[in-house]
Design a protein around this motif. Structure first.
Motif, PDB file in Angstrom:
ATOM      1  N   ASP A  19     -47.044 -96.344   0.715  1.00 43.07           N
ATOM      2  CA  ASP A  19     -48.110 -96.794   2.052  1.00 43.07           C
ATOM      3  C   ASP A  19     -49.460 -96.797   1.123  1.00 43.07           C
ATOM      4  O   ASP A  19     -50.341 -97.839   1.823  1.00 43.07           O
ATOM      5  N   LEU A  20     -49.608 -96.293   0.231  1.00 42.93           N
ATOM      6  CA  LEU A  20     -50.815 -96.560  -0.705  1.00 42.93           C
ATOM      7  C   LEU A  20     -50.975 -97.718  -1.554  1.00 42.93           C
ATOM      8  O   LEU A  20     -52.042 -97.627  -2.155  1.00 42.93           O
ATOM      9  N   GLY A  21     -49.986 -98.533  -1.737  1.00 42.32           N
ATOM     10  CA  GLY A  21     -49.998 -99.639  -2.419  1.00 42.32           C
ATOM     11  C   GLY A  21     -49.519 -99.434  -3.867  1.00 42.32           C
ATOM     12  O   GLY A  21     -49.253-100.457  -4.651  1.00 42.32           O
ATOM     13  N   ILE A  22     -48.710 -98.456  -4.004  1.00 41.97           N
ATOM     14  CA  ILE A  22     -48.025 -97.984  -5.503  1.00 41.97           C
ATOM     15  C   ILE A  22     -46.787 -99.145  -5.618  1.00 41.97           C
ATOM     16  O   ILE A  22     -46.008 -99.082  -4.497  1.00 41.97           O
ATOM     17  N   ASN A  23     -46.705 -99.979  -6.451  1.00 41.06           N
ATOM     18  CA  ASN A  23     -45.691-101.025  -6.261  1.00 41.06           C
ATOM     19  C   ASN A  23     -44.956-100.722  -7.973  1.00 41.06           C
ATOM     20  O   ASN A  23     -44.171-101.491  -8.282  1.00 41.06           O
ATOM     21  N   TYR A  24     -45.065 -99.755  -8.686  1.00 43.92           N
ATOM     22  CA  TYR A  24     -44.248 -99.397  -9.803  1.00 43.92           C
ATOM     23  C   TYR A  24     -43.675 -98.188  -9.985  1.00 43.92           C
ATOM     24  O   TYR A  24     -44.520 -97.293  -9.791  1.00 43.92           O
ATOM     25  N   ASP A  49     -37.835-104.166  -1.753  1.00 40.67           N
ATOM     26  CA  ASP A  49     -38.296-105.274  -2.440  1.00 40.67           C
ATOM     27  C   ASP A  49     -39.962-105.414  -2.545  1.00 40.67           C
ATOM     28  O   ASP A  49     -40.728-105.907  -3.054  1.00 40.67           O
ATOM     29  N   LYS A  50     -40.436-104.102  -2.197  1.00 43.45           N
ATOM     30  CA  LYS A  50     -41.721-103.505  -2.362  1.00 43.45           C
ATOM     31  C   LYS A  50     -42.292-103.184  -3.718  1.00 43.45           C
ATOM     32  O   LYS A  50     -43.350-103.081  -4.111  1.00 43.45           O
ATOM     33  N   ILE A 243     -49.000 -94.445 -15.616  1.00 39.58           N
ATOM     34  CA  ILE A 243     -48.102 -93.726 -14.712  1.00 39.58           C
ATOM     35  C   ILE A 243     -48.319 -92.444 -14.633  1.00 39.58           C
ATOM     36  O   ILE A 243     -47.566 -91.766 -15.604  1.00 39.58           O
ATOM     37  N   PRO A 244     -49.258 -91.887 -13.901  1.00 44.60           N
ATOM     38  CA  PRO A 244     -49.473 -90.429 -13.778  1.00 44.60           C
ATOM     39  C   PRO A 244     -48.428 -89.914 -13.023  1.00 44.60           C
ATOM     40  O   PRO A 244     -47.839 -90.379 -12.121  1.00 44.60           O
ATOM     41  N   GLY A 245     -47.798 -88.551 -13.184  1.00 40.59           N
ATOM     42  CA  GLY A 245     -46.999 -88.071 -12.677  1.00 40.59           C
ATOM     43  C   GLY A 245     -47.700 -87.306 -11.176  1.00 40.59           C
ATOM     44  O   GLY A 245     -48.914 -87.076 -11.290  1.00 40.59           O
ATOM     45  N   SER A 247     -46.828 -84.200  -8.399  1.00 40.53           N
ATOM     46  CA  SER A 247     -45.566 -83.271  -7.821  1.00 40.53           C
ATOM     47  C   SER A 247     -46.026 -82.959  -6.278  1.00 40.53           C
ATOM     48  O   SER A 247     -45.439 -81.940  -5.753  1.00 40.53           O
ATOM     49  N   SER A 248     -47.043 -83.791  -5.632  1.00 37.24           N
ATOM     50  CA  SER A 248     -47.449 -83.487  -4.412  1.00 37.24           C
ATOM     51  C   SER A 248     -48.292 -84.693  -3.980  1.00 37.24           C
ATOM     52  O   SER A 248     -48.827 -85.350  -4.593  1.00 37.24           O
ATOM     53  N   ILE A 249     -48.388 -84.590  -2.490  1.00 36.15           N
ATOM     54  CA  ILE A 249     -49.094 -85.911  -1.863  1.00 36.15           C
ATOM     55  C   ILE A 249     -50.522 -85.729  -2.278  1.00 36.15           C
ATOM     56  O   ILE A 249     -50.981 -86.786  -2.523  1.00 36.15           O
ATOM     57  N   GLU A 250     -50.981 -84.555  -2.291  1.00 35.41           N
ATOM     58  CA  GLU A 250     -52.449 -84.186  -2.670  1.00 35.41           C
ATOM     59  C   GLU A 250     -52.787 -84.866  -4.178  1.00 35.41           C
ATOM     60  O   GLU A 250     -53.917 -85.435  -4.276  1.00 35.41           O
ATOM     61  N   GLN A 251     -52.119 -84.515  -4.908  1.00 34.30           N
ATOM     62  CA  GLN A 251     -52.146 -85.189  -6.417  1.00 34.30           C
ATOM     63  C   GLN A 251     -52.021 -86.695  -6.427  1.00 34.30           C
ATOM     64  O   GLN A 251     -52.779 -87.535  -6.859  1.00 34.30           O
ATOM     65  N   LEU A 252     -50.910 -87.183  -5.567  1.00 36.02           N
ATOM     66  CA  LEU A 252     -50.897 -88.663  -5.550  1.00 36.02           C
ATOM     67  C   LEU A 252     -52.003 -89.186  -4.989  1.00 36.02           C
ATOM     68  O   LEU A 252     -52.697 -90.317  -5.476  1.00 36.02           O
ATOM     69  N   GLU A 253     -52.469 -88.694  -3.924  1.00 33.40           N
ATOM     70  CA  GLU A 253     -53.695 -89.211  -3.268  1.00 33.40           C
ATOM     71  C   GLU A 253     -55.125 -89.182  -4.257  1.00 33.40           C
ATOM     72  O   GLU A 253     -55.727 -90.008  -4.244  1.00 33.40           O
ATOM     73  N   ALA A 254     -54.990 -87.909  -4.920  1.00 31.31           N
ATOM     74  CA  ALA A 254     -56.302 -87.960  -5.792  1.00 31.31           C
ATOM     75  C   ALA A 254     -56.297 -89.144  -7.003  1.00 31.31           C
ATOM     76  O   ALA A 254     -57.194 -89.804  -7.318  1.00 31.31           O
ATOM     77  N   ASN A 255     -54.852 -89.438  -7.435  1.00 29.87           N
ATOM     78  CA  ASN A 255     -54.889 -90.242  -8.531  1.00 29.87           C
ATOM     79  C   ASN A 255     -55.112 -91.666  -7.986  1.00 29.87           C
ATOM     80  O   ASN A 255     -55.691 -92.626  -8.555  1.00 29.87           O
TER      81      ASN A 255
END
Length: 286
Positions: A19-24, A49-50, A243-245, A247-255
């Motif tokens: 949803d945030l545009g990550i494509n790899y 395909d995304k 490619i940062p890891g 382990s939570s949606i909060e970490q993902l959104e911060a990255n």
């Protein structure tokens, strides 16, 4: 690798990333004994395909034996890819990577395996995940790899010796560990005290990190420290992705928020280069 094995949570993280545009997306058959691939496959249903989907092979698990066994043979790679395809619920892998490697490997056989898989349509491209200079050079000179994954961050500058060489040979770098186990993320000083508890990181002592982190934060200014960490790695043309890891949606959104901030300037980059150590790989060179 950091998704964990709780299905709902892991799938939610992957879907939020899309949803945030990550494509790899980068996984491996080694992670959680294949369960990571399975979770990624489920999360990608209807959205394959995304993304550019990458996974790895070369480590073999045999029931009844202790630990993983290194196996870069043609037979193993061509068998492992079919298991990965099944777990990922896809009929092709965009980037298939050798998950390690030594100079004593049967490299010609390994390359032959990847080339045949590419010709047969099971994979689109292939690369290696290795920090060893002699292994990297052998593959660059003798194969059609498109990427090398290496641990790379402001606190681990060892890959910089090879960035120009790889770029000149049209091989991209995938930078793993750009946040140096969290030391270059938000609340970096707290991470240093809580997670490292007096220990250092690679060439840096605990005291050196305590002294260096505030200086890097000063360079960053009001931006998240992650922004500086990501864009430092991406400053060289050879680096195609970090490619940062998460382990939570909060970490993902911060990255993602940090990544979307403006890149660092040439002046900031030069200042950082003066602050951090230039390290080199001392072994596996010949």
């Amino acid at each position: 690798m950091s998704l964990g094995t709780e299905e709902t949570k892991a799938i939610d993280i992957v879907k939020r990333a899309l949803d945030l545009g990550i494509n790899y997306l980068d996984t491996a058959d080694l992670y959680d004994f294949g369960q990571n691939e399975e979770l990624v496959g489920r999360a990608l249903k209807g959205q394959r395909d995304k993304v550019v989907l990458a996974t790895k092979a070369g480590n073999k698990w045999t029931q009844g034996k202790e630990g993983w066994e290194w196996d870069p043979s043609k037979q193993h790679i061509q068998s492992a890819v079919k298991d990965s395809l099944r777990r990922l619920q896809t009929d092709y892998i965009d980037l298939y990577q050798l998950h390690g490697g030594t100079i004593d490997d049967p490299t010609e056989e390994t390359i032959e395996a990847f080339e045949e898989l590419k010709k047969e349509g099971y994979i689109r491209e292939y690369g290696i995940s290795s920090i060893r200079p002699n292994v990297i050079k052998r593959f660059v000179e003798n194969s059609s790899i498109v990427s090398v994954m290496m641990q790379y961050s402001m606190f681990d500058t060892r890959p910089e010796e090879w960035l120009d060489y790889l770029h000149e040979n049209n091989v991209s770098v995938i930078a793993r560990g750009p946040l140096a186990k969290g030391l270059l993320s938000e609340n970096a000083l707290n991470k240093l005290q809580d997670k490292f508890k007096g220990k250092g990181f690679l060439d840096y002592s605990h005291e050196e990190l305590e002294n260096l982190l505030p200086k890097l934060m000063n360079v960053t200014g009001e931006k998240p420290l992650q922004t500086t960490a990501f864009h430092y790695c991406l400053a060289h043309h050879a680096v195609a992705a970090v490619i940062p890891g998460a382990s939570s949606i909060e970490q993902l959104e911060a990255n993602v928020h940090a990544m979307n901030e403006q890149a660092i300037s040439e002046t900031q980059y030069s200042t950082i280069k003066e602050l951090v150590k230039q390290s080199n790989y001392d072994s596996h060179r010949d």
